[in-house]
Design a protein around this motif. Sequence first.
Motif, short mmCIF file in Angstrom:
data_model
loop_
_atom_site.label_atom_id
_atom_site.label_comp_id
_atom_site.label_asym_id
_atom_site.label_seq_id
_atom_site.Cartn_x
_atom_site.Cartn_y
_atom_site.Cartn_z
N THR A 27 13.03 -11.27 5.64
CA THR A 27 13.45 -10.41 4.53
C THR A 27 14.65 -9.56 4.92
O THR A 27 15.61 -9.45 4.17
N ASN A 28 14.59 -8.95 6.09
CA ASN A 28 15.67 -8.08 6.54
C ASN A 28 16.06 -8.41 7.97
O ASN A 28 15.24 -8.90 8.74
N GLY A 242 4.00 -7.68 2.34
CA GLY A 242 4.13 -6.55 1.43
C GLY A 242 4.28 -6.98 -0.03
O GLY A 242 3.78 -6.31 -0.93
N GLU A 279 6.53 -1.64 -6.01
CA GLU A 279 6.83 -1.43 -4.59
C GLU A 279 7.01 0.07 -4.31
O GLU A 279 6.52 0.58 -3.29
N LYS A 282 3.65 1.67 -4.06
CA LYS A 282 3.01 1.34 -2.78
C LYS A 282 3.56 2.22 -1.66
O LYS A 282 2.79 2.81 -0.88
N LYS A 283 4.89 2.31 -1.58
CA LYS A 283 5.52 3.11 -0.51
C LYS A 283 5.13 4.58 -0.66
O LYS A 283 4.83 5.25 0.33
N SER A 286 1.80 5.59 0.69
CA SER A 286 1.61 5.62 2.14
C SER A 286 1.63 7.06 2.64
O SER A 286 1.14 7.35 3.72
N PHE A 287 2.25 7.95 1.84
CA PHE A 287 2.38 9.35 2.28
C PHE A 287 1.84 10.36 1.27
O PHE A 287 1.89 11.55 1.50
N GLY A 343 6.59 -4.23 11.49
CA GLY A 343 6.78 -4.61 10.08
C GLY A 343 6.50 -3.47 9.13
O GLY A 343 5.56 -2.68 9.34
N GLY A 344 7.30 -3.37 8.08
CA GLY A 344 7.25 -2.25 7.14
C GLY A 344 5.88 -2.01 6.54
O GLY A 344 5.51 -0.87 6.26
N SER A 345 5.10 -3.08 6.34
CA SER A 345 3.82 -2.92 5.64
C SER A 345 2.75 -2.28 6.52
O SER A 345 1.68 -1.92 6.01
N ARG A 347 3.03 0.51 7.59
CA ARG A 347 3.05 1.96 7.25
C ARG A 347 1.89 2.30 6.33
O ARG A 347 1.56 3.47 6.15
N ILE A 348 1.29 1.30 5.70
CA ILE A 348 0.18 1.56 4.79
C ILE A 348 -1.00 2.09 5.61
O ILE A 348 -1.47 1.40 6.53
N ASP A 370 10.01 -1.09 11.27
CA ASP A 370 11.08 -2.01 10.86
C ASP A 370 12.04 -2.26 12.02
O ASP A 370 12.79 -3.24 12.02
P1 AMP Z 1 9.88 -5.96 6.84
O1 AMP Z 1 9.90 -7.40 6.46
O2 AMP Z 1 9.27 -5.67 8.14
O3 AMP Z 1 11.23 -5.29 6.64
O4 AMP Z 1 8.89 -5.24 5.81
C1 AMP Z 1 9.27 -4.91 4.55
C2 AMP Z 1 8.00 -4.65 3.77
O5 AMP Z 1 7.48 -3.37 4.14
C3 AMP Z 1 8.22 -4.61 2.27
O6 AMP Z 1 7.19 -5.29 1.60
C4 AMP Z 1 8.16 -3.14 1.97
O7 AMP Z 1 7.69 -2.90 0.64
C5 AMP Z 1 7.13 -2.66 2.99
N1 AMP Z 1 7.24 -1.21 3.23
C6 AMP Z 1 8.32 -0.51 3.62
N2 AMP Z 1 8.02 0.81 3.67
C7 AMP Z 1 6.72 0.94 3.31
C8 AMP Z 1 5.82 2.06 3.15
N3 AMP Z 1 6.23 3.30 3.35
N4 AMP Z 1 4.56 1.79 2.77
C9 AMP Z 1 4.16 0.53 2.53
N5 AMP Z 1 4.94 -0.54 2.65
C10 AMP Z 1 6.21 -0.35 3.03
#
Ligand code: AMP
Length: 619
Positions: A27-28, A242, A279, A282-283, A286-287, A343-345, A347-348, A370
Amino acid sequence: MATIGINIATGSLQQAEIIAGIDLGTTNSLVAVIHPDTREPVVLKEFDGSALVPSVIHFGAGDQISVGEQAREYLVKEPQQTIFSVKRLMGKSYQDVKDHASFFTYKVIDDNTDSLVKVQAGDKFYSPVELSSFILKELKTRAEHILKTPVNKAVITVPAYFNDAQRQATRDAGKLAGLDVLRIVNEPTAASLAYGLGMRKDEAKTVAVFDLGGGTFDISVLRIAGGIFEVLSTNGDTYLGGDDFDRAILRHWTGATDETAAERFSSKSELQDFRLKAEEAKKHLSFNDYFETEIGGKKFSLDKSTFESLAAPLVEKTVDCCKAALSDAGLGIDEIDEVIMVGGSTRIPLVKQTVGKFFNKKVNDTLNPDEVVALGAAVQADILAGNNKDFLLLDITPLSLGIETMGGLMDVLIPRNSKIPSGAGRQYTTQKDGQSSIRISVYQGERDLVRDNRKLAEFNLTGIPGMPAGFPKVEISFLVNADGILVVKAKELRSGVQQHIEVKPQYGLTDEQVEQMLFDSITHPKEDMAVRSITEARTEATIMLDTTERFITANAAYLEPAEIAETRSYMDKLVQLIQTGTKDEVQAGIEKLNEISKPYAERLMDQAIGKAMKGKRIE
Ligand code: AMP
């Protein structure tokens, strides 16, 4: 030593040599380097603070290519021209990805063979290697812009489960982007290094790396001892991430599933609005405990506990994978010393809690999830640059080792910088009917054409019983033993005929020569890849013509004269294109011939001929 400017925190810095650590993600993607003053890894950020470059490529009018945030905006507007998730296609054939074909909104060519997959955007055809190289080029340009110095060397990370073909494809993409790829590193290894694990020779630990990104989930169990990172097991789900949490929220708000979304929403942009808000919710959760928004004049809200009940089944799936990974590694939960979150998810909070509870341990989550893989890649780059002398570096092969395949191409079996001892094997086949021997030529070097590399040895595998072309299965295996001696074995698997030789790969090469060979491979990447892709396209076309010819001859009685005539006319066109066409024209010719012959080929497909279409051939 050159002085360079760097716009992270402290301003102008000194750096001997930049080796970028690159996390090339689904994704990134992002780049990290070692900060020359603090000696700590840092992620490179633009002035606006953004580090993540979306791994998306958009092909606009008139050969205009954009990568990253800009390209991402076209995902909805021009789905056929906007390529995402290239990483899922690396080193894959259409056969490998066909079960998920509907996932890709752009055209992945269905050539019904085992050759590497291609993507069509407009009238051009691209390999995943080329597509990834566009992303890497963008990262390189950004890094150079931020650091104000050329960046020509890199360490690139890949999932631990990537096979040889996928790793080689990643390496080629780097090369095409003008990068000397010093090493391909496993993502969980990089994440461990970022947390400082494995940096001491006397350290021995078993680590679980839990990586939940936007679209994929990986769990890897590593054994780190004496500076060596061994992958004990990997598990995961390549279609869980995510995005699934976002979809669960969308469904909760609207009742729409993936299947019914098209009728539920009046336009693609309305659906996209909902996705983005889901999205955001969801983010936010997390906080925070509560989220509220307005979409198209209507109010939508979500509280944390409702979100957690939506998320729980998905999180449970990841726990099942963790159980499987532990069992494959033959380990109990109490044998895991560290759990690392990537990975960003992750953070949940529910993800962290559930994983911590499962492993009965506090998880490592102090680094930005990330960034952790890129940071670790930068640490690895620093070790390779020789700046961390305490760290044990394994012996490595200085140049790639491979054999000559059709068209004089170098097929690398053991890439340069592989640790020694190292082994690799691959299957090949014959090109002519009744061929009783094949010549195996072993080369060392980084160039795509063997004529630019150094020949180490040559031998014949003889005594292959007469079989139709494409039928014999010749397995060639390379083993570089601890003394640096290369043992090459060739075996025809159907008959058992075999042959082997020993080669001393380094013999006669001075350090300067090795350096020169590396330098040449960096200074000629574009022309090398251009020659390689046209040669591959011509080879593929020749095989296609040969197979089609044999097919229509063998099945003439079952085909309509009009079918034969039409096929012949397309075959004639392809013969012309092999001589005068560009890579894309040859590819389009193959695609056309494939399209018109497919209906009756499927009707009559004879197993033996089907097999003859597969595999690489040796001259
Ligand atoms: P990555 O592929 O590691 O960059 O992960 C990106 C994923 O992390 C996406 O689905 C985002 O929606 C998710 N993400 C980023 N920040 C948060 C957050 N604060 N809480 C939940 N999911 C997050």
